[in-house]
Design an enzyme around this catalytic site. Structure first.
Site, PDB file in Angstrom:
ATOM      1  N   ASP A   1      81.103   4.573  67.775  1.00 17.43           N
ATOM      2  CA  ASP A   1      82.560   4.662  67.607  1.00 17.43           C
ATOM      3  C   ASP A   1      83.180   3.275  67.777  1.00 17.43           C
ATOM      4  O   ASP A   1      84.090   2.896  67.029  1.00 17.43           O
ATOM      5  CB  ASP A   1      83.128   5.644  68.637  1.00 17.43           C
ATOM      6  CG  ASP A   1      82.397   6.980  68.580  1.00 17.43           C
ATOM      7  OD1 ASP A   1      82.327   7.550  67.486  1.00 17.43           O
ATOM      8  OD2 ASP A   1      81.876   7.427  69.613  1.00 17.43           O
TER       9      ASP A   1
ATOM     10  N   HIS B   1      82.545  11.537  72.784  1.00 19.19           N
ATOM     11  CA  HIS B   1      82.104  11.215  71.416  1.00 19.19           C
ATOM     12  C   HIS B   1      82.394  12.438  70.548  1.00 19.19           C
ATOM     13  O   HIS B   1      81.532  13.266  70.266  1.00 19.19           O
ATOM     14  CB  HIS B   1      80.608  10.890  71.397  1.00 19.19           C
ATOM     15  CG  HIS B   1      80.059  10.768  69.998  1.00 19.19           C
ATOM     16  ND1 HIS B   1      80.390   9.739  69.157  1.00 19.19           N
ATOM     17  CD2 HIS B   1      79.221  11.555  69.279  1.00 19.19           C
ATOM     18  CE1 HIS B   1      79.791   9.898  67.998  1.00 19.19           C
ATOM     19  NE2 HIS B   1      79.077  11.000  68.041  1.00 19.19           N
TER      20      HIS B   1
HETATM   21  P1  NDP Z   1      69.892  13.738  63.242  1.00 23.06           P
HETATM   22  O1  NDP Z   1      68.823  12.771  63.537  1.00 23.06           O
HETATM   23  O2  NDP Z   1      70.763  13.520  62.054  1.00 23.06           O
HETATM   24  O3  NDP Z   1      70.868  13.913  64.509  1.00 23.06           O
HETATM   25  C1  NDP Z   1      70.331  14.077  65.804  1.00 23.06           C
HETATM   26  C2  NDP Z   1      71.453  14.282  66.796  1.00 23.06           C
HETATM   27  O4  NDP Z   1      72.230  13.098  66.897  1.00 23.06           O
HETATM   28  C3  NDP Z   1      72.418  15.399  66.441  1.00 23.06           C
HETATM   29  O5  NDP Z   1      72.726  16.091  67.632  1.00 23.06           O
HETATM   30  C4  NDP Z   1      73.614  14.652  65.927  1.00 23.06           C
HETATM   31  O6  NDP Z   1      74.820  15.370  66.130  1.00 23.06           O
HETATM   32  C5  NDP Z   1      73.600  13.468  66.838  1.00 23.06           C
HETATM   33  N1  NDP Z   1      74.473  12.357  66.478  1.00 23.06           N
HETATM   34  C6  NDP Z   1      75.106  11.572  67.372  1.00 23.06           C
HETATM   35  N2  NDP Z   1      75.846  10.665  66.782  1.00 23.06           N
HETATM   36  C7  NDP Z   1      75.711  10.861  65.477  1.00 23.06           C
HETATM   37  C8  NDP Z   1      76.259  10.215  64.357  1.00 23.06           C
HETATM   38  N3  NDP Z   1      77.098   9.227  64.462  1.00 23.06           N
HETATM   39  N4  NDP Z   1      75.907  10.640  63.150  1.00 23.06           N
HETATM   40  C9  NDP Z   1      75.059  11.669  63.029  1.00 23.06           C
HETATM   41  N5  NDP Z   1      74.523  12.330  64.058  1.00 23.06           N
HETATM   42  C10 NDP Z   1      74.855  11.934  65.276  1.00 23.06           C
HETATM   43  O7  NDP Z   1      69.279  15.210  63.163  1.00 23.06           O
HETATM   44  P2  NDP Z   1      67.940  15.725  62.489  1.00 23.06           P
HETATM   45  O8  NDP Z   1      68.112  17.204  62.388  1.00 23.06           O
HETATM   46  O9  NDP Z   1      67.543  14.916  61.301  1.00 23.06           O
HETATM   47  O10 NDP Z   1      66.843  15.418  63.589  1.00 23.06           O
HETATM   48  C11 NDP Z   1      66.813  16.030  64.828  1.00 23.06           C
HETATM   49  C12 NDP Z   1      65.380  16.055  65.302  1.00 23.06           C
HETATM   50  O11 NDP Z   1      65.388  16.502  66.639  1.00 23.06           O
HETATM   51  C13 NDP Z   1      64.513  16.998  64.492  1.00 23.06           C
HETATM   52  O12 NDP Z   1      63.359  16.294  64.080  1.00 23.06           O
HETATM   53  C14 NDP Z   1      64.153  18.123  65.477  1.00 23.06           C
HETATM   54  O13 NDP Z   1      62.823  18.552  65.342  1.00 23.06           O
HETATM   55  C15 NDP Z   1      64.363  17.428  66.808  1.00 23.06           C
HETATM   56  N6  NDP Z   1      64.798  18.328  67.889  1.00 23.06           N
HETATM   57  C16 NDP Z   1      64.214  18.154  69.087  1.00 23.06           C
HETATM   58  C17 NDP Z   1      64.551  18.960  70.151  1.00 23.06           C
HETATM   59  C18 NDP Z   1      63.846  18.796  71.438  1.00 23.06           C
HETATM   60  O14 NDP Z   1      63.278  17.743  71.677  1.00 23.06           O
HETATM   61  N7  NDP Z   1      63.847  19.784  72.314  1.00 23.06           N
HETATM   62  C19 NDP Z   1      65.570  19.989  70.030  1.00 23.06           C
HETATM   63  C20 NDP Z   1      66.184  20.059  68.750  1.00 23.06           C
HETATM   64  C21 NDP Z   1      65.809  19.216  67.717  1.00 23.06           C
HETATM   65  P3  NDP Z   1      75.449  16.354  65.038  1.00 23.06           P
HETATM   66  O15 NDP Z   1      74.531  17.551  64.965  1.00 23.06           O
HETATM   67  O16 NDP Z   1      76.786  16.649  65.605  1.00 23.06           O
HETATM   68  O17 NDP Z   1      75.469  15.573  63.747  1.00 23.06           O
END
Ligand code: NDP
Length: 351
Positions: A183, A211
């Protein structure tokens, strides 16, 4: 160019390319990344491997944590990281077990989080993430270094960081932070575009609060080329209206244009955040990050992870910049975002 402006610019430009350290034999830094195979995680791992987080001379051990469902993608990411033949990488440990992934971690960047599904209420999202960050906090507590620095990126980042810290009682609460650096970077870039300045000439914009869309990007103390930013911009109506909503809603704007959420910029901001926790901030320049509120600073309630302007010493000891003047306009916005964080805490933790 004025001499002190030149020095300031060189300090900022030089942040990512520090002088060759005297001791090249420093132990490798263990960096755990959750959600490593996701959009942000993949960029982040590549950036760390290329030296953006710790500089080009520091070796790292990447401890990459994923859900079992993403194990194959993680395997592919590791293959690519190896093919990059990055000189900063000492080792890569991919795993689906947090107890392995957080083992002896110096730094943990928590990116993996449950995204909001169709029809999901905000409270459901908070509770689903509460479970994830409880488990991760407990694992960090058991196996990470007691000095570990935790940066939470996965949303709702502030409240997830709070939960994580509560379940890691043996690690100081000050070691848990959440990312509002993106931000801050977005705000800097908007002001630079508007004034024709370079990004490194825009300083001390503050992100207060959550955020989320209630965050408050405060320009009242910012400078452009050493001059008060609001004087240089010379358009209060824009600064108090369109500028604020542009920064607050930038994530949604990117999704609407690109068809997917921002990932590279979020990963870059996470690198900058951890970089400053490791090496310290440039004297006189603030870094915004969400940290635990003690209830005595700027009238923000105790026990929420609230983004403040921080100064950081090398090694990660941070302090909130004191005596920033707060006017009525800022006060109302700072309180609104604090209230949202109190509501989130209530929904996630019932307190
Ligand atoms: P992203 O990599 O796009 O996003 C991951 C997280 O970052 C989301 O919560 C997202 O929020 C957040 N975020 C923070 N700032 C920003 C920003 N400026 N722009 C976009 N996102 C932001 O998600 P993916 O789905 O591609 O990847 C997530 C990974 O996490 C997957 O590979 C999944 O398997 C893993 N995962 C692991 C978990 C665990 O370890 N227990 C649990 C759940 C998922 P927002 O959703 O609001 O965009």
């Amino acid at each position: 160019m004025e001499n002190n402006l030149l020095v300031s610019r060189l300090q900022q430009l030089g942040r990512h390319f520090p002088a060759v350290p005297k001791n090249l034999e420093q132990p490798a830094v263990r960096v755990a990344v959750t959600g490593a195979a996701g959009q942000i995680g993949s960029f982040l791992c590549n950036f760390i491997a290329q030296g953006r987080m710790f500089g080009p001379y520091q070796k790292v051990i990447l401890q990459l944590i994923e859900l079992p469902a993403a194990e194959k993608v993680l395997k592919g990411l590791v293959m690519e990281l190896k093919d990059g033949a990055y000189t900063c990488v000492a080792d890569i440990i991919p795993t689906t077990d947090p107890m392995v992934g957080f083992k002896d971690a110096d730094v943990a960047v928590l990116v993996g989080a449950r995204p909001r599904g169709p029809g999901m209420e905000r409270s459901d999202l908070l509770q689903a993430n509460a479970k994830i960050f409880q488990a991760q906090g407990a694992a960090i507590d058991q196996v990470a270094k007691k000095t570990v620095k935790v940066c939470v990126v996965g949303n709702p980042a502030n409240t997830n960081a709070l939960i994580c810290s509560q379940y890691a009682p043996s690690i100081p609460k000050q070691n848990f932070t959440a990312l509002t650096r993106l931000d801050q970077s977005r705000a800097i870039s908007q002001i630079a575009d508007r004034t024709g300045a370079q990004v490194e000439d825009v300083n001390n914009i503050i992100i207060w609060g959550n955020h989320s869309a209630t965050q408050y990007p405060d320009t009242f103390n910012a400078t452009v080329r050493g001059q008060p930013a609001r004087q240089v911009v010379n358009d209060d109506k824009w600064l108090d209206g369109p500028f604020l909503s542009k920064v607050q809603k930038r994530g949604a704007e990117i999704i609407s244009v690109m068809g997917k959420s921002s990932a590279a910029s979020a990963a870059a901001a996470a690198c900058d955040h951890v970089h400053d926790l490791w090496f310290g901030t440039v004297p006189g320049k603030y870094a915004s990050m969400a940290v635990i509120s003690d209830g005595n600073t700027y009238g923000i309630p105790e026990g929420i992870m609230y983004s403040f302007p921080c100064e950081i010493l090398p090694g990660g000891a941070w302090s909130i910049v004191q005596n920033v003047p707060i006017n009525e306009f800022s006060r109302a916005k700072m309180d609104k975002t604090a209230k949202e964080l109190l509501d989130e805490r209530k929904m996630a933790l019932g307190i």
